[in-house]
Design a protein around this motif. Structure first.
Motif: not given
Lengths: 196, 99
Positions: A1-2, A5, A123, A154, A156, B11, B26, B28-29, B32-34, B49, B51, B61-64
């Motif tokens: 899970m990522k 922010l 961030d 990205f 990484q 998103f 929300f 994204f950091p 984060h892999p794009g 999804k 969560k 919030y987390e997204i997986g």
């Protein structure tokens, strides 16, 4: 899970961030028993002017990576809390840093580049750590190398090198500091070996 | 989309409550892999999804990645809307590959 922010009141928190390691500008800045630690952090490709959105007190971290330190090599816990910043080294990117540290081994647990600290959204990019800074009780001045992070678009981290620029740094050290105080080369290694 | 590198940025969407509808965004950091589009084609980025792992005092919030809908299910849903276009043949070819 990522993690997405967080909307933390970061600007309020930044006011209670613990103190960083003291930057040293002159030999007289060193207190008895302290060691001069010299090194550099480099990121390739470098940070662009538009990559950081900082305001207020966070402006002081523009163009800088914060090296988080500790007695164990483990990475900092996320989300980052102010206590993780205790005793950090504020390293201007691609420029030598010189800070005063106690004469005992410690770890560079990771680096933080703040990308956004404005309003309520924070961030940051995290740089891997786990480097042992192997100081000895009789050290006066130590060079740890250039920790060179390679990243993709990205953020990484694709590779980490420790570059040896001792000749250049030592020449500058001898001009700027007391030549009688030798700069010992003790490059950090990645991943860190166990302390002696 | 033109070829290039695309980070995930943000998103959002409405909550489900019928009266007091709010729009959430929300972010994204940046670390984060794009995804990269290096040549023309059909790309499936996966299904995700969100969560809510926070508390009433602190949102988090987390997204997986989730397994469904899978690429095949998504393409089958899109296929009727591509009838008579160049995309129809491409989608059918891709669906054949996924069999």
């Amino acid at each position: 899970m990522k993690r997405l922010l967080a909307t933390l009141p970061w600007l309020a928190l930044s006011a209670c961030i613990p103190a960083a390691r003291r930057a040293v500008q002159a030999p007289s800045d060193l207190r008895p028993g302290e060691v001069l630690l010299v090194g550099r952090v480099k990121i390739t490709p470098p940070l662009g002017k538009e990559d950081q959105h900082l305001s207020g007190m966070a402006e002081r971290w523009r163009g800088m990576t914060l090296l988080l330190v500790g007695e164990a090599p483990g990475p900092p816990r996320q989300p980052l809390t102010p206590s993780e910043y205790r005793g950090r080294i504020e390293a201007p990117l691609d420029r030598d840093f010189a800070v005063a540290v106690p004469p005992r081994p410690f770890y560079l647990r990771g680096g933080v580049v703040h990308l956004r600290l404005a309003g309520e959204v924070s961030d940051e990019a995290l740089l891997p750590g786990g480097f042992l800074v192997d100081l000895r009780p009789d050290d006066r001045a130590v060079y740890i190398g250039t920790i060179h992070y390679h990243r993709d678009e990205f953020w990484q981290i694709t590779r980490v090198d420790v570059d040896d620029e001792y000749e250049r740094v030592n020449a500058e050290h001898r001009k700027r500091w007391d030549p009688a105080v030798p700069l010992r080369k003790a490059l950090v290694s990645f991943p860190a070996p166990r302390p002696r | 989309m033109p070829t290039g590198s695309y980070p995930f940025h943000a998103f959002g969407g409405h909550d489900a409550f019928p009266i007091n509808r709010r729009f959430y965004t929300f972010r994204f950091p940046q670390q984060h892999p794009g995804f990269r589009i290096e040549e023309p084609g059909i790309y499936f980025l996966g299904s995700y999804k969100v969560k809510d792992t926070g508390t009433i005092f602190s949102s988090n919030y987390e997204i997986g990645v989730v397994s469904t809908p899978a690429e095949r299910q998504v393409l089958e849903k899109i296929l009727p809307h591509t009838q008579g276009t160049l995309w129809e043949a491409r989608l059918r070819r891709r669906l054949e590959d996924l069999k």
